[in-house]
Design a protein around this motif. Structure first.
Motif: not given
Length: 265
Positions: A99-117
């Motif tokens: 469900v995420t774009t291939p852009d690694l920076q965007a994926r890092k941002t999403e992982i950070e959001k999940l981790a904070l949650y």
């Protein structure tokens, strides 16, 4: 040195003339150990037949910057999660990459959001990903096609209206829907030829799990109807771009018809 196409087999009309003999003399110099020259090459591979490439490889370090794929992507997600002291379930990683774009920076941002949650020591599940991760436009179109191919016309129309409400242009959505339908058509053709899922993925230029998802969507679909759907979409695209049809009306009519058309005998 950007766009060093002289190191590839590509032939470009806009390429400059290069003095390769002078370049070779520079590479042969013994006092250039403290020189740093970086060449970027936007190509799948270097042309190993060229003398300059052979000479350059003797003196330089070659670093491939190809997009991560397969297990490399999974390792990337796990390594990022480890930095926040959280854990991804295997099924959550699969969904996350879908469900995420291939852009690694965007994926890092999403992982950070999940981790904070989930917090330190927490576990990220499929439900967590579904709840928090922002889906890419292409994935939303993928889900829309899923609704269409499942005969859920009403759901597909609601999803289309949501995308338009979010500011997506109907003409752009036509292109993305067309891409999905073409891949579905190619999957059917490759399956008839006995291609493995890995070969299908290579043919489409997508990861194997994406090829698997597309393959599932083609189950029970009429190949002839799929070709006709692509032809009709091309007509819709033409009418929208030339002003012969209202964009909204044309797309709503097409989606409603497509859901029925794909399952016609």
């Amino acid at each position: 040195m950007k766009h060093a196409f002289l190191l590839t087999g590509q032939k470009r009309k806009d390429s400059a003339e290069h003095d390769l003999r002078q370049f070779e003399r520079y590479l042969d110099k013994e006092d250039q150990e403290h020189d740093y020259v970086i060449f970027t090459v936007e190509a799948e591979k270097l042309d190993e037949r060229k003398k300059i490439v052979k000479k350059l490889k003797k003196h330089a370090t070659v670093v491939q910057a190809a997009p991560l794929a397969g297990t490399e992507l999974e390792r990337f997600v796990n390594s990022q999660a480890k930095q926040y002291d959280v854990t991804f379930l295997d099924e959550a990683i699969t969904l996350f990459l879908e469900v995420t774009t291939p852009d690694l920076q965007a994926r890092k941002t999403e992982i950070e959001k999940l981790a904070l949650y989930v917090g330190p020591g927490g576990t990220i599940t499929k439900d967590t990903v579904n709840e928090l991760v922002s889906k890419s436009l292409e994935d939303n179109v993928f889900t829309l096609i899923d609704a269409i191919s499942s005969g859920q016309a009403e759901r597909a129309l609601m999803m289309y209206q949501d995308l338009v409400f979010q500011g997506e242009e109907p003409i752009k959505l036509v292109a993305l829907i067309g891409r999905q339908l073409r891949m579905m058509s190619l999957i059917i053709d490759m399956e008839e030829r006995g291609y493995s899922q890995q070969k299908m993925a290579q043919g489409l230029g997508v990861p194997p799990f994406v090829a698997g998802k597309i393959r599932k969507k083609t189950t029970g679909l009429n190949p002839r109807a799929l070709h006709e759907a692509l032809s009709t979409l091309a007509e819709v695209d033409y009418k929208m771009k030339t002003g012969y049809a209202d964009k909204e009306t044309a797309m709503v009519t097409y989606i409603a018809r497509l859901s029925q058309q794909l399952h016609e005998a």
